[in-house]
Design an enzyme around this catalytic site. Structure first.
Site, mmCIF file in Angstrom:
data_model
loop_
_atom_site.group_PDB
_atom_site.id
_atom_site.type_symbol
_atom_site.label_atom_id
_atom_site.label_comp_id
_atom_site.label_asym_id
_atom_site.label_seq_id
_atom_site.Cartn_x
_atom_site.Cartn_y
_atom_site.Cartn_z
ATOM 1 N N GLY A 16 0.810 -1.218 0.000
ATOM 2 C CA GLY A 16 0.000 0.000 0.000
ATOM 3 C C GLY A 16 0.845 1.271 0.000
ATOM 4 N N GLY A 91 -1.745 1.242 9.665
ATOM 5 C CA GLY A 91 -3.077 1.614 10.137
ATOM 6 C C GLY A 91 -4.101 0.612 9.667
ATOM 7 N N THR A 93 -8.645 -0.276 9.548
ATOM 8 C CA THR A 93 -10.025 0.184 9.755
ATOM 9 C C THR A 93 -10.866 -0.998 10.252
ATOM 10 O OG1 THR A 93 -10.528 -0.344 7.452
ATOM 11 C CG2 THR A 93 -10.044 1.955 7.938
ATOM 12 N N TYR A 163 -12.008 4.943 13.774
ATOM 13 C CA TYR A 163 -10.929 5.400 12.870
ATOM 14 C C TYR A 163 -10.767 6.924 12.926
ATOM 15 C CZ TYR A 163 -8.343 5.662 8.384
ATOM 16 O OH TYR A 163 -7.415 5.902 7.399
ATOM 17 N N ILE A 196 -7.327 7.057 -1.463
ATOM 18 C CA ILE A 196 -6.199 6.680 -2.319
ATOM 19 C C ILE A 196 -6.377 5.216 -2.737
ATOM 20 C CG2 ILE A 196 -3.668 6.690 -2.507
ATOM 21 C CD1 ILE A 196 -4.860 9.435 -1.666
HETATM 22 P P1 NAP Z 1 -2.957 -1.025 3.785
HETATM 23 O O1 NAP Z 1 -2.794 -1.305 2.329
HETATM 24 O O2 NAP Z 1 -4.012 -1.766 4.537
HETATM 25 O O3 NAP Z 1 -1.540 -1.182 4.487
HETATM 26 C C1 NAP Z 1 -1.407 -1.042 5.866
HETATM 27 C C2 NAP Z 1 -0.113 -1.695 6.273
HETATM 28 O O4 NAP Z 1 -0.004 -1.572 7.710
HETATM 29 C C3 NAP Z 1 -0.057 -3.181 5.935
HETATM 30 O O5 NAP Z 1 1.204 -3.482 5.403
HETATM 31 C C4 NAP Z 1 -0.275 -3.829 7.281
HETATM 32 O O6 NAP Z 1 0.365 -5.093 7.456
HETATM 33 C C5 NAP Z 1 0.394 -2.840 8.216
HETATM 34 N N1 NAP Z 1 -0.064 -3.033 9.588
HETATM 35 C C6 NAP Z 1 -1.326 -3.168 10.031
HETATM 36 N N2 NAP Z 1 -1.339 -3.355 11.360
HETATM 37 C C7 NAP Z 1 -0.039 -3.359 11.765
HETATM 38 C C8 NAP Z 1 0.590 -3.527 13.021
HETATM 39 N N3 NAP Z 1 -0.109 -3.737 14.142
HETATM 40 N N4 NAP Z 1 1.945 -3.462 13.075
HETATM 41 C C9 NAP Z 1 2.671 -3.267 11.943
HETATM 42 N N5 NAP Z 1 2.116 -3.107 10.722
HETATM 43 C C10 NAP Z 1 0.775 -3.158 10.637
HETATM 44 O O7 NAP Z 1 -3.308 0.517 4.040
HETATM 45 P P2 NAP Z 1 -2.916 1.827 3.191
HETATM 46 O O8 NAP Z 1 -4.089 2.194 2.358
HETATM 47 O O9 NAP Z 1 -1.593 1.682 2.575
HETATM 48 O O10 NAP Z 1 -2.877 2.899 4.377
HETATM 49 C C11 NAP Z 1 -1.678 3.288 5.004
HETATM 50 C C12 NAP Z 1 -1.996 4.403 6.006
HETATM 51 O O11 NAP Z 1 -2.626 5.485 5.337
HETATM 52 C C13 NAP Z 1 -2.953 3.982 7.120
HETATM 53 O O12 NAP Z 1 -2.581 4.598 8.328
HETATM 54 C C14 NAP Z 1 -4.282 4.539 6.655
HETATM 55 O O13 NAP Z 1 -5.175 4.778 7.723
HETATM 56 C C15 NAP Z 1 -3.832 5.810 5.981
HETATM 57 N N6 NAP Z 1 -4.772 6.331 5.001
HETATM 58 C C16 NAP Z 1 -5.044 5.621 3.874
HETATM 59 C C17 NAP Z 1 -5.930 6.148 2.956
HETATM 60 C C18 NAP Z 1 -6.274 5.431 1.687
HETATM 61 O O14 NAP Z 1 -7.121 5.958 0.964
HETATM 62 N N7 NAP Z 1 -5.661 4.308 1.359
HETATM 63 C C19 NAP Z 1 -6.550 7.375 3.189
HETATM 64 C C20 NAP Z 1 -6.241 8.068 4.355
HETATM 65 C C21 NAP Z 1 -5.342 7.535 5.242
HETATM 66 P P3 NAP Z 1 -0.335 -6.453 6.946
HETATM 67 O O15 NAP Z 1 -0.069 -6.485 5.494
HETATM 68 O O16 NAP Z 1 0.370 -7.526 7.678
HETATM 69 O O17 NAP Z 1 -1.768 -6.336 7.325
#
Ligand code: NAP
Length: 253
Positions: A16, A91, A93, A163, A196
């Site tokens: 991600g 992070g 959700t 969240y 995103i």
């Molecule tokens: P994602 O694809 O779900 O990736 C999240 C990553 O965090 C995964 O690699 C996951 O590992 C890891 N993770 C989860 N729990 C963990 C823990 N306890 N310890 C260590 N690593 C952990 O999410 P993303 O979309 O890339 O989002 C990244 C950040 O941006 C998050 O904080 C999210 O809230 C924020 N954000 C995202 C968006 C969006 O539209 N995508 C918008 C606003 C904010 P695993 O692969 O093992 O689960």
């Protein structure tokens, strides 16, 4: 901060947004310490970073566990001998309505388990990693920068009581740290992405996703690269401190 040869930790670096950030910083010559729960994702990101000829190492760490986080930063300090940056990106959700009512009867409520899970990873995880990173930067005599990944949802969003509370919290923590840590040459800032195109968003129900896309003035989801660029910008610009940069295609929830 010039990024070449600087040591940057990215939590959730296995996929991600975390992976996009790692590649952007690798291209600029930074050394990367990527923390995640998933070894396979870490291995893939590290292999991609290696194509830029930089040192990248993976660490299995659970950001919500204090011992695991302390070990992560001890290991990074031992392996690299320096620490200049942290992106608090991991992070999760667990969306659901606060209470759900059908025909005048309460049929469900957000569970305490789903509240606690999101608090543990997003808020406590950011607190623990930010604290240990600041300690290591000071002990190692490095100046640096901490970036908390907040969200457009930080100002309140249907179905996201848990969240939204964490994403408002991580933004506020960055402001607090910018005030407390400036005397040590450590900056802190946050980024509030809109929607995103990562797994987190693409796994939404298609009807819900289509509804969101239609309301974005930019008429599209953001690209992971657009968030990665913002991370590099904050790290590189020493006068960005304590502020939240919104990268959301003009969407307002
Ligand atoms: P994602 O694809 O779900 O990736 C999240 C990553 O965090 C995964 O690699 C996951 O590992 C890891 N993770 C989860 N729990 C963990 C823990 N306890 N310890 C260590 N690593 C952990 O999410 P993303 O979309 O890339 O989002 C990244 C950040 O941006 C998050 O904080 C999210 O809230 C924020 N954000 C995202 C968006 C969006 O539209 N995508 C918008 C606003 C904010 P695993 O692969 O093992 O689960």
């Amino acid at each position: 901060m010039e990024l070449k040869d600087k040591v940057i930790v990215i939590t959730g670096g296995g996929r991600g947004l975390g992976r996009a950030m790692a590649l952007e910083l690798a291209e600029k010559g930074a050394k990367l310490a990527l923390a995640d729960l998933d070894q396979e994702g870490l291995d893939e990101t590290i292999a991609l970073c290696a194509e830029f000829g930089v040192e990248a190492r993976g660490y299995i760490a659970n950001v919500s566990d204090e011992d695991s986080v302390v070990k992560l930063f001890n290991d990074v300090a031992a392996d690299f001998g320096a620490l200049h940056g942290l992106v608090n990106n991991a992070g999760i959700t667990r969306d659901g309505l606060f209470i759900k009512v059908k025909e005048g009867k309460v049929v469900s409520k957000m569970s305490l388990d789903n509240w606690n899970l999101v608090m543990d990873v997003n808020l406590t995880g950011t607190f623990l990693c930010g604290r240990e990173a600041a300690i290591k930067m000071i002990e190692l005599g490095n100046q640096g920068c901490i970036i908390n990944i907040s969200s457009i949802s930080r100002s309140g969003n249907m179905g996201q009581t848990n969240y939204t509370a964490t994403k408002a919290g991580v933004q506020a923590m960055a402001v607090t740290w910018s005030k407390e840590l400036a005397r040590y040459g450590i900056r802190a800032a946050s980024i509030a992405p809109g929607f995103i195109g990562t797994e987190m968003v693409l796994s939404m129900k298609p009807e819900a996703l289509a509804k969101v896309e239609a309301t974005i003035p930019a008429k599209r989801l953001g690209k992971p690269q657009e968030i990665a660029n913002t991370v590099a910008f904050i790290l590189q610009n020493d006068y960005v401190n304590g502020r939240c940069i919104e990268v959301d295609g003009a969407l307002r929830l």
